[in-house]
Design a protein around this motif. Structure first.
Motif, short mmCIF file in Angstrom:
data_model
loop_
_atom_site.label_atom_id
_atom_site.label_comp_id
_atom_site.label_asym_id
_atom_site.label_seq_id
_atom_site.Cartn_x
_atom_site.Cartn_y
_atom_site.Cartn_z
N PRO A 110 -3.68 2.90 11.23
CA PRO A 110 -3.35 2.37 9.90
C PRO A 110 -1.89 2.65 9.59
O PRO A 110 -1.32 3.65 10.07
N LEU A 111 -1.30 1.79 8.79
CA LEU A 111 0.13 1.94 8.51
C LEU A 111 0.46 3.27 7.87
O LEU A 111 1.49 3.88 8.17
N TRP A 112 -0.37 3.77 6.97
CA TRP A 112 -0.03 5.02 6.29
C TRP A 112 0.07 6.18 7.27
O TRP A 112 0.89 7.08 7.07
N ARG A 113 -0.70 6.15 8.33
CA ARG A 113 -0.57 7.18 9.37
C ARG A 113 0.68 6.94 10.22
O ARG A 113 1.41 7.88 10.57
N LEU A 114 0.93 5.68 10.58
CA LEU A 114 2.13 5.36 11.36
C LEU A 114 3.39 5.77 10.61
O LEU A 114 4.38 6.20 11.21
N PHE A 115 3.37 5.68 9.27
CA PHE A 115 4.52 6.04 8.45
C PHE A 115 4.63 7.54 8.20
O PHE A 115 5.57 7.97 7.54
N GLY A 116 3.70 8.33 8.66
CA GLY A 116 3.81 9.79 8.51
C GLY A 116 2.61 10.46 7.90
O GLY A 116 2.43 11.67 8.04
N ARG A 158 -8.41 1.35 8.74
CA ARG A 158 -8.36 0.22 9.64
C ARG A 158 -6.94 0.04 10.20
O ARG A 158 -5.96 0.32 9.50
N PRO A 159 -6.78 -0.43 11.43
CA PRO A 159 -5.43 -0.61 12.00
C PRO A 159 -4.58 -1.56 11.17
O PRO A 159 -5.09 -2.50 10.54
N GLY A 160 -3.27 -1.32 11.15
CA GLY A 160 -2.36 -2.11 10.35
C GLY A 160 -2.57 -1.82 8.89
O GLY A 160 -2.91 -0.70 8.50
N HIS A 161 -2.34 -2.83 8.04
CA HIS A 161 -2.67 -2.63 6.63
C HIS A 161 -4.14 -2.85 6.34
O HIS A 161 -4.62 -2.52 5.26
N GLY A 162 -4.85 -3.44 7.32
CA GLY A 162 -6.29 -3.54 7.20
C GLY A 162 -6.79 -4.70 6.38
O GLY A 162 -7.99 -4.79 6.11
#
Length: 392
Positions: free
Chosen positions: A148-154, A371-375
């Motif tokens: 998910p983006l929030w994890r990719l962003f930190g 979910r992966p990405g923004h979902g």
């Protein structure tokens, strides 16, 4: 519900160019970019002090497909009019500079888009168009990474404090209070209402009624949508100070940085602003002037996720909390990655009717999905009756 690539719409591609990294390994490149433009009716006609009656909003979706067949989704929007220009900018000017480029080099691609449109705008329509593509690119990158983006962003905290953004300037008092009760039943623990009526005394009366209805400790914000001059804003802010607002939003036009400074210093209320700031540099000017308490970027017009993250970092460097405007189903990822986040807006133009899994709100917090990405998965069949135009 489905997210597909068939049917009518703008779907432009250029011949594929094989691409390799420095070691000679192949990299995934932008294969095609599709845009679709919609006029989406709202379930309830809304109003504010500057845009007037809002029966619908305009939506542009962008789908970027890479050379491996993976797709990322982005969108942007406008109030009442203007969004079709975003689609034209993506189709005619951004697609050629994206096609064949490494999809993972989001900063590189952002700079290519910025300079492709720079002379034509440096903001406004240009950054709204860039935003939709940038969001799609980040979605694609995170989907490829399986995160998910929030994890990719930190990954700071997936539970984000959220408020209900009422667009309710012309609601009678009883309807306003009924809406507040509905918001609370939906899990909201903070509410924003509109101000900027013909008489500032009406605004004061309506805020007083809301404060009485909600209680002394319930977080309440008020949004003027740029209605006043600085002097009018100061007068009204002073009259509203007794109601302990979290902030007064957009008290005057975004161009009047000095006026914002005066409102903040003389009005007695914190100030939120930024939904009509369209570049990182505009936020820098507002923040360094001491003109804002709560910087408020909109991911759909500030330049996408790439720039929203920079605004949040700029606010953090000045020891300011960051809030947000609009597009809450996207913004929840950005706020979940920002340690200086405060309340996030859940906007009245929500796309819940067209999403497979709308954003969850639990006891005053929006929950960033795993979910992966923004979902987000759009139901494009449901949107189809509102699509304008065809293949270009």
């Amino acid at each position: 519900m489905r997210q597909d690539h068939g049917g009518a719409g703008r779907h432009l591609a250029h011949p594929r160019r094989p691409s390799f990294d420095r070691s000679g390994a192949p990299v995934s490149t932008v294969e095609s970019v599709r845009t679709d433009f919609y006029q989406v009716p709202l379930p309830v006609v809304l109003t504010d002090s500057t845009h007037g009656v809002i029966p619908h909003f305009e939506l542009v979706t962008v789908r970027v497909t890479d050379s491996d067949g993976a797709t990322g989704l982005g969108y942007t929007y406008a109030v009442n009019s203007g969004a079709e220009a975003f689609a034209v900018l993506v189709d005619r000017y951004l697609t050629p500079v994206l096609t064949g480029e490494d999809v993972d080099r989001t900063e590189h691609l952002w700079q290519r888009m910025w300079w492709a449109l720079h002379y034509a705008g440096r903001g406004g329509h240009a950054t709204s168009a860039i935003s939709a593509v940038d969001i799609a690119l980040w979605d694609l990158r995170a989907r490829r990474a399986g995160q998910p983006l929030w994890r990719l962003f930190g990954g700071y905290d997936p539970r984000v404090p959220v408020y209900a953004g009422g667009i309710d300037l012309d609601f009678p008092i009883e309807q306003l209070l009924e809406q507040a009760d509905r918001f609370r039943k939906e899990g909201f623990r903070a509410i924003k209402m509109k101000v900027g009526r013909a008489s500032w005394r009406e605004d004061v009366e309506r805020v007083a009624r809301m404060r009485e209805h909600l209680g002394d400790d319930f977080p309440l914000m008020a949004d003027a949508n740029m209605k006043w001059s600085a002097d009018q804003a100061i007068r009204t802010a002073r009259a509203l100070a007794e109601f302990d607002l979290v902030w007064l939003e957009e008290p005057t036009i975004p161009d009047d940085v000095a006026g914002h400074v005066r409102v903040l210093r003389e009005g007695g209320l914190p100030v939120a602003t930024g939904e009509n700031l369209h570049t990182l540099y505009e936020f820098q000017n507002m923040i360094t002037a001491g003109a804002v308490t709560f910087p408020e970027p909109d991911v759909c017009n500030v330049g996408g996720m790439t720039v929203f993250r920079k605004v949040a970092a700029l606010a953090e460097a000045h020891n300011l909390p960051v809030t947000s405007h609009g597009a809450h189903d996207l913004t929840v990822h950005l706020m979940a990655a920002a340690p200086n986040r405060t309340y996030m807006e859940a906007h009245g133009f929500g796309l819940e009717r067209y999403l497979a899994e709308p954003m969850q709100i639990v006891d005053g917090a929006a929950i960033a999905p795993e979910r992966p990405g923004h979902g987000l998965t759009f139901d494009f069949d449901a949107l189809e009756p509102h699509r304008v135009g065809g293949t270009t």
